[in-house]
Design a protein around this motif. Structure first.
Motif, PDB file in Angstrom:
ATOM      1  N   HIS A  22     -33.763 -43.693  20.113  1.00 53.52           N
ATOM      2  CA  HIS A  22     -34.736 -42.686  20.542  1.00 53.52           C
ATOM      3  C   HIS A  22     -35.891 -43.290  21.331  1.00 53.52           C
ATOM      4  O   HIS A  22     -36.328 -42.703  22.337  1.00 53.52           O
ATOM      5  CB  HIS A  22     -35.292 -41.949  19.309  1.00 53.52           C
ATOM      6  N   ARG A  23     -36.379 -44.461  20.918  1.00 52.23           N
ATOM      7  CA  ARG A  23     -37.631 -44.964  21.482  1.00 52.23           C
ATOM      8  C   ARG A  23     -37.473 -45.944  22.635  1.00 52.23           C
ATOM      9  O   ARG A  23     -38.320 -45.975  23.539  1.00 52.23           O
ATOM     10  CB  ARG A  23     -38.459 -45.620  20.373  1.00 52.23           C
ATOM     11  N   VAL A  24     -36.427 -46.764  22.625  1.00 49.14           N
ATOM     12  CA  VAL A  24     -36.304 -47.780  23.679  1.00 49.14           C
ATOM     13  C   VAL A  24     -36.224 -47.164  25.074  1.00 49.14           C
ATOM     14  O   VAL A  24     -36.909 -47.636  25.996  1.00 49.14           O
ATOM     15  CB  VAL A  24     -35.096 -48.703  23.399  1.00 49.14           C
ATOM     16  N   PRO A  25     -35.431 -46.108  25.311  1.00 47.72           N
ATOM     17  CA  PRO A  25     -35.418 -45.519  26.660  1.00 47.72           C
ATOM     18  C   PRO A  25     -36.773 -44.962  27.089  1.00 47.72           C
ATOM     19  O   PRO A  25     -37.035 -44.807  28.291  1.00 47.72           O
ATOM     20  CB  PRO A  25     -34.378 -44.397  26.545  1.00 47.72           C
ATOM     21  N   ARG A  26     -37.627 -44.666  26.123  1.00 46.27           N
ATOM     22  CA  ARG A  26     -38.957 -44.128  26.432  1.00 46.27           C
ATOM     23  C   ARG A  26     -40.032 -45.216  26.458  1.00 46.27           C
ATOM     24  O   ARG A  26     -41.218 -44.917  26.605  1.00 46.27           O
ATOM     25  CB  ARG A  26     -39.337 -43.065  25.385  1.00 46.27           C
ATOM     26  N   ASP A  27     -39.604 -46.460  26.306  1.00 45.58           N
ATOM     27  CA  ASP A  27     -40.529 -47.611  26.290  1.00 45.58           C
ATOM     28  C   ASP A  27     -41.600 -47.458  25.218  1.00 45.58           C
ATOM     29  O   ASP A  27     -42.762 -47.822  25.401  1.00 45.58           O
ATOM     30  CB  ASP A  27     -41.188 -47.795  27.663  1.00 45.58           C
ATOM     31  N   GLU A  28     -41.212 -46.928  24.063  1.00 46.18           N
ATOM     32  CA  GLU A  28     -42.139 -46.757  22.946  1.00 46.18           C
ATOM     33  C   GLU A  28     -41.998 -47.904  21.953  1.00 46.18           C
ATOM     34  O   GLU A  28     -40.970 -48.587  21.901  1.00 46.18           O
ATOM     35  CB  GLU A  28     -41.867 -45.424  22.241  1.00 46.18           C
ATOM     36  N   SER A  29     -43.030 -48.108  21.149  1.00 50.89           N
ATOM     37  CA  SER A  29     -42.996 -49.134  20.118  1.00 50.89           C
ATOM     38  C   SER A  29     -41.968 -48.762  19.049  1.00 50.89           C
ATOM     39  O   SER A  29     -41.823 -47.589  18.683  1.00 50.89           O
ATOM     40  CB  SER A  29     -44.372 -49.279  19.468  1.00 50.89           C
ATOM     41  N   LEU A  30     -41.282 -49.781  18.532  1.00 48.84           N
ATOM     42  CA  LEU A  30     -40.317 -49.551  17.468  1.00 48.84           C
ATOM     43  C   LEU A  30     -40.987 -49.533  16.088  1.00 48.84           C
ATOM     44  O   LEU A  30     -40.345 -49.167  15.103  1.00 48.84           O
ATOM     45  CB  LEU A  30     -39.237 -50.635  17.488  1.00 48.84           C
ATOM     46  N   LEU A  31     -42.246 -49.912  16.032  1.00 53.59           N
ATOM     47  CA  LEU A  31     -42.939 -50.034  14.752  1.00 53.59           C
ATOM     48  C   LEU A  31     -43.967 -48.946  14.502  1.00 53.59           C
ATOM     49  O   LEU A  31     -44.182 -48.535  13.361  1.00 53.59           O
ATOM     50  CB  LEU A  31     -43.621 -51.405  14.663  1.00 53.59           C
ATOM     51  N   ARG A  32     -44.614 -48.465  15.559  1.00 54.44           N
ATOM     52  CA  ARG A  32     -45.659 -47.450  15.398  1.00 54.44           C
ATOM     53  C   ARG A  32     -45.480 -46.364  16.453  1.00 54.44           C
ATOM     54  O   ARG A  32     -45.154 -46.672  17.601  1.00 54.44           O
ATOM     55  CB  ARG A  32     -47.056 -48.086  15.548  1.00 54.44           C
ATOM     56  N   PRO A  33     -45.717 -45.116  16.100  1.00 54.61           N
ATOM     57  CA  PRO A  33     -46.025 -44.639  14.741  1.00 54.61           C
ATOM     58  C   PRO A  33     -44.776 -44.667  13.864  1.00 54.61           C
ATOM     59  O   PRO A  33     -43.683 -44.927  14.347  1.00 54.61           O
ATOM     60  CB  PRO A  33     -46.486 -43.198  14.990  1.00 54.61           C
ATOM     61  N   ARG A  34     -44.940 -44.375  12.583  1.00 56.67           N
ATOM     62  CA  ARG A  34     -43.809 -44.354  11.661  1.00 56.67           C
ATOM     63  C   ARG A  34     -42.868 -43.214  12.044  1.00 56.67           C
ATOM     64  O   ARG A  34     -43.227 -42.316  12.822  1.00 56.67           O
ATOM     65  CB  ARG A  34     -44.277 -44.195  10.214  1.00 56.67           C
TER      66      ARG A  34
END
Length: 259
Positions: A22-34
């Motif tokens: 879910h997050r890697v394609p959006r360049d989001e952190s894997l740790l935050r937010p929960r």
């Protein structure tokens, strides 16, 4: 008992892989937010975050807004667990086991992300070269199998170079994400043997071609529709990990039938 532990570990890893997808394609952190609901942003309660069970208890819906949660989430968790059990059964408790568990772990998000957005993120692929090299070359050194280490490096170079030439000659049909993934798969398959390299590569093109023909025949794609090749590469590589010898014999029997 070892297989049970592998399955439990696979469930936990699969839960994290859902976050990765879910997050890697959006360049989001894997740790935050929960972990939270994509629809209402409500944090997922710890008791609902238990792999597979949490989804079943909630009936596949968010506990707060009741938005439907895709069945893909528990399937990723269960599929990762099954892969971990299969890899553990294949290698046993050996120095090579961590390397191939890692390959199984990255194969799941890479395949799904490529299907979703037609990308094989550098954020996953490039660090995996270092992780794979450390784990595999370490396993070769600890097992005094220097030939496997040399073969892994050679196969990585051969597959990377071969796919690079294909991407250069036919940029519309092969992306450089596929090139980088090819080198990584070459590292893993080369450690096992040259037959695994050839079987994994041939199977990838066989699967990719079959998928393309089916999509064209059912009019779900045209000659200009981009079709992700990463899933076929990963499936071919994993099939070679488990069944290189019988697949090689079967391919040979088709090409050179007896009598």
């Amino acid at each position: 008992m070892v297989l049970v532990l592998a399955g439990v570990l696979g469930l936990a890893v699969g839960s994290f892989l859902n976050v990765v997808v879910h997050r890697v394609p959006r360049d989001e952190s894997l740790l935050r937010p929960r972990s939270h609901c994509p629809a209402c942003a409500a944090p997922i309660r710890h008791r609902h975050n238990v792999p597979v069970v949490g989804w079943l208890v909630l009936g596949g819906r968010c506990a707060d807004c009741r938005t439907r949660v895709s069945v893909r989430y528990p399937l990723v968790e269960l599929g990762t667990a099954l892969l971990f059990v299969a890899i553990t059964a294949r290698f046993g408790v050996t120095w090579a086991l961590p390397a191939y568990l890692y390959l199984a772990a990255i194969a799941v998000p890479l395949a799904l992300i490529d299907l979703d957005v037609q990308r094989l993120p550098n954020r996953i692929v490039l660090p995996s070269y270092l992780v794979g090299a450390v784990l595999l070359l370490g396993a070769a050194a600890l097992g005094s199998d220097h030939a496997a280490a040399i073969r892994a490096i050679l196969a990585m170079t051969v597959l990377y170079g071969g796919y690079w030439l294909l991407a250069f000659a036919y940029p519309g049909g092969m992306g450089f994400g596929d090139v980088k993934l090819a080198g990584l798969l070459g590292l893993y398959l080369g450690w096992l043997g040259w037959s695994s390299v050839w079987v994994g590569t041939f199977t990838a093109f066989l699967l990719g071609g079959t998928v393309g023909v089916v999509l064209l025949a059912t009019r779900r794609a045209t000659g200009k529709t981009p079709i992700p090749f990463g899933p076929s590469m990963l499936a071919g590589g994993l099939l070679a990990v488990f069944a290189a010898a019988p697949l090689a014999n079967w391919y040979a029997s088709v090409v050179y039938p007896a009598g």
